[in-house]
Design a protein around this motif. Sequence first.
Motif, mmCIF file in Angstrom:
data_model
loop_
_atom_site.group_PDB
_atom_site.id
_atom_site.type_symbol
_atom_site.label_atom_id
_atom_site.label_comp_id
_atom_site.label_asym_id
_atom_site.label_seq_id
_atom_site.Cartn_x
_atom_site.Cartn_y
_atom_site.Cartn_z
ATOM 1 N N ASP A 1 -56.331 23.591 40.514
ATOM 2 C CA ASP A 1 -56.499 22.226 40.018
ATOM 3 C C ASP A 1 -56.472 22.149 38.494
ATOM 4 O O ASP A 1 -56.428 21.045 37.931
ATOM 5 N N PRO B 1 -64.516 14.960 37.008
ATOM 6 C CA PRO B 1 -63.423 15.824 37.460
ATOM 7 C C PRO B 1 -62.898 15.418 38.835
ATOM 8 O O PRO B 1 -61.846 15.903 39.269
ATOM 9 N N LEU C 1 -62.954 22.270 44.258
ATOM 10 C CA LEU C 1 -61.858 22.483 43.311
ATOM 11 C C LEU C 1 -61.616 23.983 43.171
ATOM 12 O O LEU C 1 -62.527 24.783 43.373
ATOM 13 N N GLY D 1 -61.515 20.326 33.726
ATOM 14 C CA GLY D 1 -61.848 21.292 34.756
ATOM 15 C C GLY D 1 -62.465 22.555 34.202
ATOM 16 O O GLY D 1 -62.572 23.559 34.915
ATOM 17 N N HIS E 1 -68.180 21.587 42.305
ATOM 18 C CA HIS E 1 -66.869 21.829 41.701
ATOM 19 C C HIS E 1 -66.259 23.120 42.212
ATOM 20 O O HIS E 1 -65.040 23.215 42.364
ATOM 21 N N LEU F 1 -56.238 18.999 35.845
ATOM 22 C CA LEU F 1 -57.481 18.599 35.183
ATOM 23 C C LEU F 1 -57.504 18.935 33.702
ATOM 24 O O LEU F 1 -58.171 18.252 32.920
#
Length: 361
Positions: free
Chosen positions: A191, A318, A187, A199, A183, A195
């Motif tokens: 993001d 995610p 990401l 997230g 992640h 999300l």
Amino acid sequence: MSILRIPGPLDPHVHLRGMDWSHKGDFATETAAALAGGYTAVLDMPNTPPETARPQALARKRRELDRTAHCDWGVYYGAHPQGNLETFPEAFQGVVGLKIYCNPTTGFMYMRSRTREEHFAAWRDHGLVAVHAEEEEVAAVLELVDRYRIRTHFCHISTRTELDMLREGKRNGLPISAGACPHHLFLTELDLPRLGSFGMMKPPLKTQADQDALWEALSDGLLDVVESDHAPHSLTEKQADEPAWGVPVVETTLVLLGTAVDEGRLTQDRLVQLVSTNPRRIFGIACPPNTWTDLRLGLAEPDMIAAANLHSKCGWTPFEGHRVTARVERVSIRDTLAMAGGRIKVEAGFGRPVVQQRIGT
């Protein structure tokens, strides 16, 4: 298209849940997710209640894993803020290392500095310590490593500042290793508007500059491992007014890394090091005979990650809608076809506890 055969991928950092948190995920569903994601073995963290910080809780977790796990497994013992030094000798033979939480996160195992040092010193003759340490706590743990010379693995490193400290520690010969998570690699904080609570994790998503530093550290060898930090929570818990921290990623890590190979961000050899060679060396876990994963690279038509196709009980990811050009085709464990074409081929309870040798980093 080509097939990359990886000898026994090992994820050294998962939260399988189970026991009192079986509504989030259980040992059967989450080891099935690991297997579908290409992992032949996983090492489970201690912060699921009852916390694996007492011999009785350790015995319960091992019994339930032995009965229900689809892939091979190991477990950590946890340092506890209320003190559990006296239990270390009894716990030592049944775990792959001691986990110390140096920052607040899910559960109730956050250790302040004085108590942390007592546990760190007491584990010195018992093997590896893994730490959740962010920013200034990385520096504090490095001081302990320098003082006690105990093998220490830094989990889920996520910032350039942390990397700089670890680089200096390695330059000074400290017995340390470090991992990064998918992640944080795929990401960033940009993001989060998309999300939302899906997230949210600990450590949180960081800047693009931090992510760039992680990729540099993967390429130059500073980072030793990519570990999922798989941490499922129910949809209800993630959508609550105070959402739970953590994301389910064990089933998507290898296909994301395979896509990075296709994009020229990693070499095939480096991918194998990050998910197999290095974690097995660091934790002293040999690969069983005829244990491997076939990862197909360079798909002509990319796959799309979708929660509906995943095995984790929580039912979300995610990386929903993320396109990948790699696919886990087959997994063999001890000469048994354990997964093929996304289908689990072995029964719950097939997985065995990992066999650990006490070796250095």
